[in-house]
Design a protein around this motif. Sequence first.
Motif, PDB file in Angstrom:
ATOM      1  N   LEU A  30       0.790  -1.175   0.052  1.00  0.00           N
ATOM      2  CA  LEU A  30       0.216  -0.117  -0.102  1.00  0.00           C
ATOM      3  C   LEU A  30       0.858   1.242  -0.013  1.00  0.00           C
ATOM      4  CD1 LEU A  30      -2.801  -0.891   2.501  1.00  0.00           C
ATOM      5  CD2 LEU A  30      -3.136  -0.705   0.289  1.00  0.00           C
ATOM      6  N   GLN A  31       0.562   2.390  -0.819  1.00  0.00           N
ATOM      7  CA  GLN A  31       1.148   3.402  -0.879  1.00  0.00           C
ATOM      8  C   GLN A  31       0.350   4.433  -0.127  1.00  0.00           C
ATOM      9  OE1 GLN A  31       4.160   3.998  -2.366  1.00  0.00           O
ATOM     10  NE2 GLN A  31       3.924   1.557  -2.723  1.00  0.00           N
ATOM     11  N   PRO A  32       0.948   5.425   0.697  1.00  0.00           N
ATOM     12  CA  PRO A  32       0.155   6.205   1.492  1.00  0.00           C
ATOM     13  C   PRO A  32      -0.730   7.390   0.306  1.00  0.00           C
ATOM     14  CG  PRO A  32       2.490   6.898   1.500  1.00  0.00           C
ATOM     15  CD  PRO A  32       2.492   5.514   0.655  1.00  0.00           C
ATOM     16  N   LEU A  33      -1.715   7.801   1.051  1.00  0.00           N
ATOM     17  CA  LEU A  33      -2.767   8.441   0.371  1.00  0.00           C
ATOM     18  C   LEU A  33      -3.709   9.352   1.075  1.00  0.00           C
ATOM     19  CD1 LEU A  33      -4.375   8.861  -2.400  1.00  0.00           C
ATOM     20  CD2 LEU A  33      -5.932   7.031  -1.875  1.00  0.00           C
ATOM     21  N   LYS A  34      -3.927  10.408   0.777  1.00  0.00           N
ATOM     22  CA  LYS A  34      -4.700  11.349   1.629  1.00  0.00           C
ATOM     23  C   LYS A  34      -5.360  12.353   0.695  1.00  0.00           C
ATOM     24  CE  LYS A  34      -4.472  15.157   5.108  1.00  0.00           C
ATOM     25  NZ  LYS A  34      -4.001  15.968   5.846  1.00  0.00           N
ATOM     26  N   PHE A  35      -6.702  12.613   0.844  1.00  0.00           N
ATOM     27  CA  PHE A  35      -7.665  13.498   0.132  1.00  0.00           C
ATOM     28  C   PHE A  35      -8.132  14.148   1.043  1.00  0.00           C
ATOM     29  CE2 PHE A  35      -8.197   9.538  -2.552  1.00  0.00           C
ATOM     30  CZ  PHE A  35      -7.743  10.105  -3.625  1.00  0.00           C
ATOM     31  N   SER A  36      -8.455  15.510   0.916  1.00  0.00           N
ATOM     32  CA  SER A  36      -9.502  16.601   1.411  1.00  0.00           C
ATOM     33  C   SER A  36     -10.475  16.937   0.556  1.00  0.00           C
ATOM     34  CB  SER A  36      -8.656  17.719   2.107  1.00  0.00           C
ATOM     35  OG  SER A  36      -7.530  17.537   3.036  1.00  0.00           O
ATOM     36  N   LYS A  37     -11.692  16.689   0.985  1.00  0.00           N
ATOM     37  CA  LYS A  37     -13.015  17.436   0.309  1.00  0.00           C
ATOM     38  C   LYS A  37     -13.604  18.286   0.865  1.00  0.00           C
ATOM     39  CE  LYS A  37     -15.154  12.986   1.581  1.00  0.00           C
ATOM     40  NZ  LYS A  37     -16.655  13.162   1.569  1.00  0.00           N
ATOM     41  N   ASP A  38     -14.155  19.072   0.234  1.00  0.00           N
ATOM     42  CA  ASP A  38     -15.387  20.307   0.602  1.00  0.00           C
ATOM     43  C   ASP A  38     -16.617  19.639   0.168  1.00  0.00           C
ATOM     44  OD1 ASP A  38     -16.558  22.519   1.096  1.00  0.00           O
ATOM     45  OD2 ASP A  38     -16.651  23.174  -0.914  1.00  0.00           O
ATOM     46  N   CYS A  39     -17.581  19.620   1.219  1.00  0.00           N
ATOM     47  CA  CYS A  39     -18.866  18.999   1.123  1.00  0.00           C
ATOM     48  C   CYS A  39     -19.836  20.238   1.267  1.00  0.00           C
ATOM     49  CB  CYS A  39     -19.058  17.707   1.927  1.00  0.00           C
ATOM     50  SG  CYS A  39     -17.901  16.567   1.722  1.00  0.00           S
ATOM     51  N   SER A  40     -19.510  21.278   0.819  1.00  0.00           N
ATOM     52  CA  SER A  40     -20.703  22.560   0.991  1.00  0.00           C
ATOM     53  C   SER A  40     -21.763  22.241   0.062  1.00  0.00           C
ATOM     54  CB  SER A  40     -19.812  23.734   1.106  1.00  0.00           C
ATOM     55  OG  SER A  40     -19.288  23.908  -0.377  1.00  0.00           O
ATOM     56  N   TRP A 136     -13.473  17.696   5.076  1.00  0.00           N
ATOM     57  CA  TRP A 136     -13.412  16.362   5.225  1.00  0.00           C
ATOM     58  C   TRP A 136     -12.054  15.731   4.873  1.00  0.00           C
ATOM     59  CZ3 TRP A 136     -17.218  13.528   7.710  1.00  0.00           C
ATOM     60  CH2 TRP A 136     -18.295  13.834   8.309  1.00  0.00           C
ATOM     61  N   HIS A 137     -11.509  14.682   5.365  1.00  0.00           N
ATOM     62  CA  HIS A 137     -10.260  14.123   5.350  1.00  0.00           C
ATOM     63  C   HIS A 137     -10.354  12.724   5.102  1.00  0.00           C
ATOM     64  CE1 HIS A 137      -8.426  18.053   6.168  1.00  0.00           C
ATOM     65  NE2 HIS A 137      -9.242  18.025   7.096  1.00  0.00           N
ATOM     66  N   TRP A 138      -9.607  12.147   3.969  1.00  0.00           N
ATOM     67  CA  TRP A 138      -9.458  10.555   3.963  1.00  0.00           C
ATOM     68  C   TRP A 138      -8.102  10.349   3.742  1.00  0.00           C
ATOM     69  CZ3 TRP A 138     -12.864   9.432  -1.163  1.00  0.00           C
ATOM     70  CH2 TRP A 138     -14.374   9.607  -0.633  1.00  0.00           C
ATOM     71  N   GLU A 139      -7.841   9.263   4.580  1.00  0.00           N
ATOM     72  CA  GLU A 139      -6.333   9.133   4.833  1.00  0.00           C
ATOM     73  C   GLU A 139      -6.267   7.438   4.911  1.00  0.00           C
ATOM     74  OE1 GLU A 139      -2.365  10.775   7.031  1.00  0.00           O
ATOM     75  OE2 GLU A 139      -4.378  11.590   7.572  1.00  0.00           O
ATOM     76  N   GLY A 140      -5.241   6.896   4.310  1.00  0.00           N
ATOM     77  CA  GLY A 140      -4.919   5.605   4.192  1.00  0.00           C
ATOM     78  C   GLY A 140      -3.998   5.107   3.223  1.00  0.00           C
ATOM     79  N   GLY A 141      -4.139   4.148   2.753  1.00  0.00           N
ATOM     80  CA  GLY A 141      -3.248   3.451   1.687  1.00  0.00           C
ATOM     81  C   GLY A 141      -3.909   3.181   0.437  1.00  0.00           C
ATOM     82  N   TYR A 142      -3.310   2.914  -0.885  1.00  0.00           N
ATOM     83  CA  TYR A 142      -3.859   2.365  -2.056  1.00  0.00           C
ATOM     84  C   TYR A 142      -2.816   1.698  -2.643  1.00  0.00           C
ATOM     85  CZ  TYR A 142      -1.046   5.550  -4.894  1.00  0.00           C
ATOM     86  OH  TYR A 142       0.250   6.045  -5.486  1.00  0.00           O
ATOM     87  N   ILE A 143      -3.265   0.912  -3.619  1.00  0.00           N
ATOM     88  CA  ILE A 143      -2.469   0.433  -4.919  1.00  0.00           C
ATOM     89  C   ILE A 143      -3.223   0.534  -6.112  1.00  0.00           C
ATOM     90  CG2 ILE A 143      -1.582  -1.615  -3.572  1.00  0.00           C
ATOM     91  CD1 ILE A 143      -3.977  -3.457  -4.811  1.00  0.00           C
TER      92      ILE A 143
END
Length: 149
Positions: A30-40, A136-143
């Motif tokens: 798994l590679q590190p991954l981070k997203f931030s998102k605006d849900c307005s 909102w933040h999504w943080e974890g791993g991906y392939i």
Amino acid sequence: MSASSTFLVASLFVISALSAPAIAADEPKLQPLKFSKDCSNYSGETPSFCTIVESTLKEIPVGTKVLYYGPVTNSPLFTSSSVVLAVAPGDSTIGYCIVYDTATPPTGHCAFSAGSGSLAGFQAILNVTVDDKKIWHWEGGYILGAAPK
């Protein structure tokens, strides 16, 4: 060799084979991954959407729409929804998120299992959090690439 000796040797062979660590052939990391998102713009209707405002993955750039299709997108307690990250025509990934919206702070998880185009083979597992500014933040791993067989 006696029958008991043969049994002992065979037993030791089986025990050693079962206790040896399994060798994984080219196991994906798994590679590190981070997203931030605006849900307005999130309405709770189907589909509702948020917009990626920060990304550590070039294949999912800032501006990507996060579309929520339910089945539960407007409960006062939680969100449980199929999710599509729609980058461009032919470039998307699908997953599922569940968020405990009434937790303090809200928390949850998203898992992505497939993608198309530039996201073919995309898989990810992400923790969901929200900050004081309602980002909102999504943080974890991906392939990314061919899915394991």
